[in-house]
Design an enzyme around this catalytic site. Sequence first.
Site, PDB file in Angstrom:
ATOM      1  N   ILE A  65      38.587  50.758  39.758  1.00  0.00           N
ATOM      2  CA  ILE A  65      39.937  51.013  40.266  1.00  0.00           C
ATOM      3  C   ILE A  65      40.878  51.528  39.180  1.00  0.00           C
ATOM      4  O   ILE A  65      41.897  52.130  39.483  1.00  0.00           O
ATOM      5  CB  ILE A  65      40.494  49.742  40.947  1.00  0.00           C
ATOM      6  CG1 ILE A  65      39.566  49.319  42.085  1.00  0.00           C
ATOM      7  CG2 ILE A  65      41.896  49.957  41.482  1.00  0.00           C
ATOM      8  CD1 ILE A  65      39.312  50.395  43.135  1.00  0.00           C
ATOM      9  N   ASP A  70      47.987  55.029  43.079  1.00  0.00           N
ATOM     10  CA  ASP A  70      47.875  53.669  43.617  1.00  0.00           C
ATOM     11  C   ASP A  70      49.094  53.315  44.454  1.00  0.00           C
ATOM     12  O   ASP A  70      50.229  53.451  43.992  1.00  0.00           O
ATOM     13  CB  ASP A  70      47.762  52.655  42.474  1.00  0.00           C
ATOM     14  CG  ASP A  70      46.401  52.692  41.803  1.00  0.00           C
ATOM     15  OD1 ASP A  70      45.458  53.204  42.424  1.00  0.00           O
ATOM     16  OD2 ASP A  70      46.278  52.217  40.665  1.00  0.00           O
ATOM     17  N   HIS A 112      39.761  38.803  40.909  1.00  0.00           N
ATOM     18  CA  HIS A 112      40.673  37.720  40.534  1.00  0.00           C
ATOM     19  C   HIS A 112      39.920  36.444  40.172  1.00  0.00           C
ATOM     20  O   HIS A 112      40.507  35.499  39.671  1.00  0.00           O
ATOM     21  CB  HIS A 112      41.653  37.442  41.675  1.00  0.00           C
ATOM     22  CG  HIS A 112      42.490  38.637  42.015  1.00  0.00           C
ATOM     23  ND1 HIS A 112      42.194  39.456  43.082  1.00  0.00           N
ATOM     24  CD2 HIS A 112      43.576  39.172  41.413  1.00  0.00           C
ATOM     25  CE1 HIS A 112      43.081  40.442  43.119  1.00  0.00           C
ATOM     26  NE2 HIS A 112      43.916  40.293  42.128  1.00  0.00           N
ATOM     27  N   CYS A 164      39.792  45.565  42.684  1.00  0.00           N
ATOM     28  CA  CYS A 164      41.036  45.918  42.008  1.00  0.00           C
ATOM     29  C   CYS A 164      40.716  46.234  40.546  1.00  0.00           C
ATOM     30  O   CYS A 164      39.547  46.270  40.154  1.00  0.00           O
ATOM     31  CB  CYS A 164      42.020  44.745  42.124  1.00  0.00           C
ATOM     32  SG  CYS A 164      43.752  45.235  42.033  1.00  0.00           S
TER      33      CYS A 164
END
EC number: 2.1.1.14
Length: 758
Positions: free
Chosen positions: A434, A602, A697, A729
């Site tokens: 990303i 983005d 995450h 991400c």
Amino acid sequence: MTILNHTLGFPRVGLKRELKKAQESYWAGNSTQEELLNVGRELRARHWQQQQQAGVDLVPVGDFAWYDHVLTTSLLLGNVPERHQNADGSIDIDTLFRIGRGRAPTGKPAAAAEMTKWFNTNYHYMVPEFQQGQQFKLGWTQLLDEVDEALALGHKIKPVLLGPITYLWLGKVKGEQFDRLSLLNDILPVYQQVLAELAKRGIEWVQIDEPALVLELPQEWLDAYQPAYQALQGQVKLLLTTYFDSIGHNIDTIRALPVQGLHVDVVTGHDDLAVLNKNLPKEWLLSLGVINGRNVWRADLSSWFERLQPLVNSRPLWLGSSCSLLHSPIDLNEETRLDAEVKSWFAFALQKCAELALLTQALNAPNDAKLAELAAYSAPIRARRSSSRVHNAQVEQRLAAITSQDIERQLPYEARAETQRKRFNLPAWPTTTIGSFPQTTEIRGLRLDFKQGRLDGKNYRTGISEHIKHAIAEQERLGLDVLVHGEAERNDMVEYFGEHLDGFVFTQNGWVQSYGSRCVKPPVIIGDISRPEAITVEWAKYAQSLTEKPVKGMLTGPVTILCWSFPREDVSRETIAKQIALALRDEVEDLEKAGIGIIQIDEPALREGLPLRRADWQAYLQWAVDAFKLNAAVAQNDTQIHTHMCYCEFNDIMDSIAALDADVITIETSRSDMELLESFEDFAYPNEIGPGVYDIHSPNVPSVEWIEALLRKAAQRIPAERLWVNPDCGLKTRGWPETRQALANMVLAAQRLREEQV
């Protein structure tokens, strides 16, 4: 009747991000649980004292959270997913961290809970999980313990509790589907028990947050409020608390509730105060959220005084922040580098507390001296309206000259896709990331040394070049198909662009919590926006020179820059977004000239920017989509435009997602087990999609089989020839060892699927 003031909540992280540092030290095994708990105690005591010293009459207790206040509420109710439970059924702080992060110093790692945006803010909450027939019990006494702490310190307090209906509304059913509202009668006894415990401690008022009441709720949810609050009445006085928008559309439900007071956000909301005052039961206390908890601008207290004075003595009144001050930095006095004029326009959390105190004093005892004090305080924000720092005639002229041709690509997607296939010749299941790679201590130190003058520009650029070279080499070794330069030069995806655009200013310590230990330092948009020179071209061009594979140019989109900054309040959000889009449009053109053929813009905040009420959606989506297209449409047909989005429920805005006309969209889907792809399937989304195949995450590394299974699930909904393979991400918060391992597994999963197609 004397008017009191209060805040709905205060920033948790500490002026120097002490909570973040303590959390991360504990997670890394470098400090003990007791040391972590001590930091929390010290921060709470300091924040209560600071608010009291600033003139706050009732300080909030229960607004502190070790990770997130919705997650705290889940633990309070004993709602712990089975995969995160301790063997003996107990709940401790590591239980909380396992739900939030997927792992903790003790207990078995398991998939973290889903995380999504808190209403239309940039704060994230952990989504409660519900199963049919689950049991609830008072399982975590953090609120009661903190009330005891505050009382022992002698504070006048107001406990804060997330209301039962909003809590259920924010959650999701896992497993067999059922109506989660049916759990209401199961959680109410826990709320009753908590309120009884607070009553035992002599608490008079409890702030019970029901922000769901600003939404357009289904009738069955509205109908649930009356019996729920009937069950909760009688033990303490309840201040039904709403924020982020108006409540007028739900006023009939609200005014019939057995509560003793109501808080309304009169900064973001547009309720007519005179009508509201007239429509509420006479005995109710009315708390007015007049100081903006979500922005950094100094309040015009003279204007507020004029607006509020007619209500004085009409009923019991409180003044408060519009919402929790969680969304604001802590102390403007720490900002020693801001220009004096610009600084005079701002107020952070502690200054907002002082604003509340000053306005309350003036309304309680209006005299010439007090009114003069209000006028003097308000003078800088009034003077700003004519400041040359705010207005740029060239920007305003360019904005006025935009035509419909400026927001459309030259050819439709199908024709563009053909030219792009010929240019890039990518394999099936193309792999990419990303944008960002791990931000090591070395990278952060390099940027800091440069920023503070310890490193000259030449040596800084040499250092950044080495990190870019390393990122490209790692990606080549892993076998990724479309590369990125890794963003070593960027501190934050919004702040970096703001630093290179006119119209922004930056703080030294303006940190706000995004989720868990993650803090961001949003730029402040103070005036018209323009781009003095190219921003990303040098590094993108250098990265592309190191490889034969395509390297993506990486831009943050106009809506996200707007949503993740503190915006100016004197022009519309549409105007700000289109000014940013024009500046970044020039960047797209310059990247193309430098030989960059894939450009990612983005827009993770696109959905977050939606107004809370559907009636207002269409107008927002129209200008948000137009801003993206204004940014992107200058690209040539063989330039592939990517976009990336986070934490989105797409099904209700699919028309607008498609209208962006991005050639490829990458989205976060792993935590939701690819369920977000249903929206794209049902809509028959025409362009290419990269569903995130692992959760960045969490530090947990996904197996090849896990990723392969997710991709197969994706291919059941989206034709395989239109699928990309990527993480959820950016990878800046991860370490290199887990990043290498996860990406290697991702590439291997893609290769296995390619082999099946041969």
